[in-house]
Design an enzyme around this catalytic site. Structure first.
Site, mmCIF file in Angstrom:
data_model
loop_
_atom_site.group_PDB
_atom_site.id
_atom_site.type_symbol
_atom_site.label_atom_id
_atom_site.label_comp_id
_atom_site.label_asym_id
_atom_site.label_seq_id
_atom_site.Cartn_x
_atom_site.Cartn_y
_atom_site.Cartn_z
ATOM 1 N N ASP A 115 0.696 -1.195 -0.063
ATOM 2 C CA ASP A 115 -0.009 -0.058 -0.035
ATOM 3 C C ASP A 115 0.879 1.245 -0.101
ATOM 4 O OD1 ASP A 115 -2.878 0.885 0.616
ATOM 5 O OD2 ASP A 115 -1.646 2.345 1.727
ATOM 6 N N ASN A 151 -1.841 13.191 -4.091
ATOM 7 C CA ASN A 151 -2.857 13.652 -5.038
ATOM 8 C C ASN A 151 -3.372 15.235 -4.716
ATOM 9 O OD1 ASN A 151 -3.134 11.602 -6.958
ATOM 10 N ND2 ASN A 151 -4.518 10.538 -5.452
ATOM 11 N N GLU A 154 -4.570 2.279 -4.525
ATOM 12 C CA GLU A 154 -3.124 2.696 -4.382
ATOM 13 C C GLU A 154 -2.624 1.252 -3.659
ATOM 14 O OE1 GLU A 154 -5.048 4.983 -0.908
ATOM 15 O OE2 GLU A 154 -5.226 4.458 -2.899
#
Length: 264
Positions: free
Chosen positions: A126, A134, A169
């Site tokens: 992860d 972002n 992700e």
């Protein structure tokens, strides 16, 4: 090297098409000659040699191009079918297997007759603080990061490893027959490669990192339990500071689910 392989595949495909056309031609000639022989034997035996000769050339001239066309079209359809299968099983952003295809492949691997003491190890990967990446740099940079991380994962020397993008992700890797030591070496190699990825924009600087959880498959264990154990170890890695690999232990302390999720 790849051009030579492509050329060899193309040559093999062309030879297969020609061979198929020849088979169609031979079958057509034999069938036509049998029909001509049967007809002329009763109606006009004296014209039999001439009839069979003409039939041979006509059948050959007609059957070969028809056979070539049929086999060429079949080859195109098989190639298109393979391409569609690849598209359907591939995550378009990362180039890895998508979630469904990846988990199905792992499930199949777990049911394959084993040649070692374990079916293998699962790594749940992860990306740390992906939302912040972002927010600070935009989703286009986030997409670039996903591709870069996927490339780092694919760079593992384990040729038989199964790799997929499980979620936004989140990534998964299954290492057939790999014990805990080998799996940790692979996980640490990926972690170090990802750590070298840095994004900068104005006052913002983001150094990527991943948290990796690992689990060793146990006899009779279901796929969902196997993946869940690796997932829990991944969240333990988050709770311990991120940017690390945590592999399961039999005496590993468990933390409440709500506390685990809050560290993501």
């Amino acid at each position: 090297m790849s051009k030579n392989v492509d050329t060899q595949k193309a040559t093999t495909r062309d030879f297969s098409i020609i061979l198929g056309a020849v088979r169609v031609m031979v079958s057509a000639v034999i069938l036509a000659e049998i029909c001509v022989f049967s007809i002329y034997s009763f109606l006009d035996p004296s014209a039999l040699p001439r009839g069979m000769t003409v039939t041979f050339f006509v059948a050959t001239a007609v059957a070969f191009p028809i056979g070539y066309y049929i086999h060429n079209q079949n080859a195109k359809l098989r190639k298109l079918s393979r391409q569609l299968a690849i598209i359907a099983s591939t995550d378009q952003m990362s180039g890895l297997l998508n979630r469904t295809a990846f988990l199905e492949a792992v499930k199949e691997a777990l049911h394959t007759p084993k040649s070692g003491p374990t079916a293998g190890s699962f790594l749940f990967i992860d990306v740390d603080h992906f939302k912040k990446l972002n927010d600070d740099f935009g989703h286009s940079v986030g997409d670039e990061a996903i591709k870069a991380i996927a490339d780092a994962i694919k760079a593992t020397p384990e040729e038989k490893a199964l790799v997929g993008r499980i979620g936004g992700e989140e990534f998964g890797m299954f290492l057939p027959y790999a014990n805990k030591k080998k799996a940790k070496i692979v996980a640490e190699s990926i972690r170090r490669k990802v750590r070298k990825l840095v994004y900068e924009k104005g006052e913002h600087r983001h150094q990527l990192s991943i948290s990796v959880g690992g689990a060793l498959h146990q006899a009779g264990q279901s796929l969902s339990d196997f993946v869940q154990r690796a997932d829990e170890c991944m969240y333990l890695a988050k709770s311990q500071g991120r940017n690390r690999v945590v592999f399961e232990k039999t005496n590993q302390p468990q933390i409440p689910e709500n506390e685990i999720r809050q560290t993501a």
